[in-house]
Design a protein around this motif. Structure first.
Motif: not given
Length: 64
Positions: A17-18, A24-25, A29-32, A48-50
């Motif tokens: 779950g973690s 997901e986080i 963040r990558a999408y942002r 993604w790497l960032r």
């Protein structure tokens, strides 16, 4: 021994779950980063790497 197996199974499910939450986080963040760049394609791996470095960097700093 049954109790030990149950405890191990619960811990494994918690870890899964973690991991899913962390992924997901990172995805959000990558999408942002993609949005902030004006939806310019071709930087998905970089984003993604960032995101991963940001999230795990924060976790490492907190643990230290």
């Amino acid at each position: 021994t049954l109790q030990h197996r149950t405890a191990s199974f619960s811990a494994a499910k918690s870890d899964e779950g973690s991991l899913a939450l962390t992924e997901e986080i990172m995805r959000l963040r990558a999408y942002r980063f993609f949005e902030d760049r004006g939806h310019e394609h071709g930087h998905d791996l970089e984003d993604w790497l960032r995101a991963k470095a940001e999230i795990f960097g924060k976790n490492l700093a907190t643990a230290a």
